[in-house]
Scaffold this motif. Structure first.
Motif, PDB file in Angstrom:
ATOM      1  N   LEU A 114       0.812  -1.208   0.000  1.00  0.00           N
ATOM      2  CA  LEU A 114       0.000   0.000   0.000  1.00  0.00           C
ATOM      3  C   LEU A 114       0.847   1.261   0.000  1.00  0.00           C
ATOM      4  O   LEU A 114       1.865   1.339   0.682  1.00  0.00           O
ATOM      5  N   SER A 115       0.382   2.234  -0.750  1.00  0.00           N
ATOM      6  CA  SER A 115       0.886   3.599  -0.705  1.00  0.00           C
ATOM      7  C   SER A 115      -0.328   4.472  -0.410  1.00  0.00           C
ATOM      8  O   SER A 115      -1.461   4.080  -0.724  1.00  0.00           O
ATOM      9  N   PRO A 116      -0.139   5.649   0.166  1.00  0.00           N
ATOM     10  CA  PRO A 116      -1.307   6.498   0.456  1.00  0.00           C
ATOM     11  C   PRO A 116      -2.200   6.713  -0.763  1.00  0.00           C
ATOM     12  O   PRO A 116      -3.421   6.736  -0.642  1.00  0.00           O
ATOM     13  N   SER A 117      -1.614   6.816  -1.930  1.00  0.00           N
ATOM     14  CA  SER A 117      -2.409   7.080  -3.135  1.00  0.00           C
ATOM     15  C   SER A 117      -3.040   5.824  -3.727  1.00  0.00           C
ATOM     16  O   SER A 117      -3.873   5.916  -4.628  1.00  0.00           O
ATOM     17  N   SER A 118      -2.667   4.619  -3.238  1.00  0.00           N
ATOM     18  CA  SER A 118      -3.155   3.394  -3.868  1.00  0.00           C
ATOM     19  C   SER A 118      -4.084   2.561  -2.996  1.00  0.00           C
ATOM     20  O   SER A 118      -4.550   1.511  -3.440  1.00  0.00           O
ATOM     21  N   ILE A 119      -4.374   3.004  -1.783  1.00  0.00           N
ATOM     22  CA  ILE A 119      -5.148   2.169  -0.851  1.00  0.00           C
ATOM     23  C   ILE A 119      -6.477   1.735  -1.453  1.00  0.00           C
ATOM     24  O   ILE A 119      -6.792   0.545  -1.495  1.00  0.00           O
ATOM     25  N   ALA A 120      -7.276   2.668  -1.924  1.00  0.00           N
ATOM     26  CA  ALA A 120      -8.593   2.314  -2.456  1.00  0.00           C
ATOM     27  C   ALA A 120      -8.470   1.406  -3.672  1.00  0.00           C
ATOM     28  O   ALA A 120      -9.208   0.421  -3.810  1.00  0.00           O
ATOM     29  N   LEU A 121      -7.554   1.697  -4.564  1.00  0.00           N
ATOM     30  CA  LEU A 121      -7.366   0.900  -5.770  1.00  0.00           C
ATOM     31  C   LEU A 121      -6.922  -0.528  -5.434  1.00  0.00           C
ATOM     32  O   LEU A 121      -7.456  -1.503  -5.973  1.00  0.00           O
ATOM     33  N   ASP A 122      -5.951  -0.666  -4.539  1.00  0.00           N
ATOM     34  CA  ASP A 122      -5.434  -1.988  -4.182  1.00  0.00           C
ATOM     35  C   ASP A 122      -6.486  -2.852  -3.493  1.00  0.00           C
ATOM     36  O   ASP A 122      -6.523  -4.067  -3.684  1.00  0.00           O
ATOM     37  N   MET A 123      -7.338  -2.226  -2.673  1.00  0.00           N
ATOM     38  CA  MET A 123      -8.310  -2.976  -1.872  1.00  0.00           C
ATOM     39  C   MET A 123      -9.630  -3.231  -2.607  1.00  0.00           C
ATOM     40  O   MET A 123     -10.421  -4.039  -2.144  1.00  0.00           O
ATOM     41  N   THR A 124      -9.871  -2.559  -3.720  1.00  0.00           N
ATOM     42  CA  THR A 124     -11.154  -2.733  -4.411  1.00  0.00           C
ATOM     43  C   THR A 124     -10.941  -3.159  -5.860  1.00  0.00           C
ATOM     44  O   THR A 124     -11.083  -4.327  -6.188  1.00  0.00           O
ATOM     45  N   THR A 125     -10.606  -2.236  -6.722  1.00  0.00           N
ATOM     46  CA  THR A 125     -10.497  -2.518  -8.156  1.00  0.00           C
ATOM     47  C   THR A 125      -9.475  -3.610  -8.447  1.00  0.00           C
ATOM     48  O   THR A 125      -9.774  -4.591  -9.140  1.00  0.00           O
ATOM     49  N   LYS A 126      -8.261  -3.448  -7.932  1.00  0.00           N
ATOM     50  CA  LYS A 126      -7.233  -4.466  -8.180  1.00  0.00           C
ATOM     51  C   LYS A 126      -7.623  -5.795  -7.555  1.00  0.00           C
ATOM     52  O   LYS A 126      -7.395  -6.856  -8.137  1.00  0.00           O
TER      53      LYS A 126
END
Length: 158
Positions: free
Chosen positions: A73-85
């Motif tokens: 996780l990076s601050p800018s990727s949390i939502a993307l990593d946990m949902t879309t990805k």
């Protein structure tokens, strides 16, 4: 692909890659860094670490049948990593484990394919250095202590 990552992000990714290279059967699988892509149903992604079946097609630009995908996780990727990805990666038929690691403390989220082929909607959260993550299809376990070597523990309340 993530660029300009923090030292902590880099360290966790490196720790995972080193440990995987040590514990998996290198005659059947290989672990690699973000530069090599993973084909999903909607395109190509570049996870921080991927384990794929060993393949001698050396001109391939992405793997099509990964067993394990790891994102840090990076601050800018949390939502993307946990949902879309998470949705894209877990839709890959060969994927047994999707692992998301914090870069700030020993904390990880794991989606594991069940023996009947189903995958839970919610991740299992693992906190602290004592845990281990069973890696389906790889006959190996990844220790939280190894993943988070050199990363401080979470601050305690109080």
């Amino acid at each position: 692909m993530m660029i300009k990552v923090s030292r902590a992000h880099w360290r966790v990714s490196k720790n995972v890659l080193i440990e995987l290279s040590r514990i998996i059967d290198g005659t059947r699988f290989e672990a690699g860094p973000a530069e090599f892509g993973v084909k999903t149903g909607v395109g190509v992604r570049y996870p921080d670490v991927t384990v794929d079946q060993r393949n001698e097609q050396l001109k391939d630009l992405a793997c099509e049948a990964p067993t394990l995908i790891v994102e840090v996780l990076s601050p800018s990727s949390i939502a993307l990593d946990m949902t879309t990805k998470q949705r894209e990666y877990t839709a890959i038929p060969s994927l047994q484990t999707y692992l998301v690691c914090s870069q700030d403390e020993p904390r990880a989220w794991v989606w594991k394919r069940q023996p009947d082929g189903t995958r839970p909607v919610d991740a299992e959260e693992i906190v602290g250095r004592d845990g281990v993550i069973a890696l389906g299809g790889l006959e190996a376990e990844l220790s939280m202590a190894a993943i988070f070597r050199g990363i401080p523990d979470a601050p305690t309340a109080g």
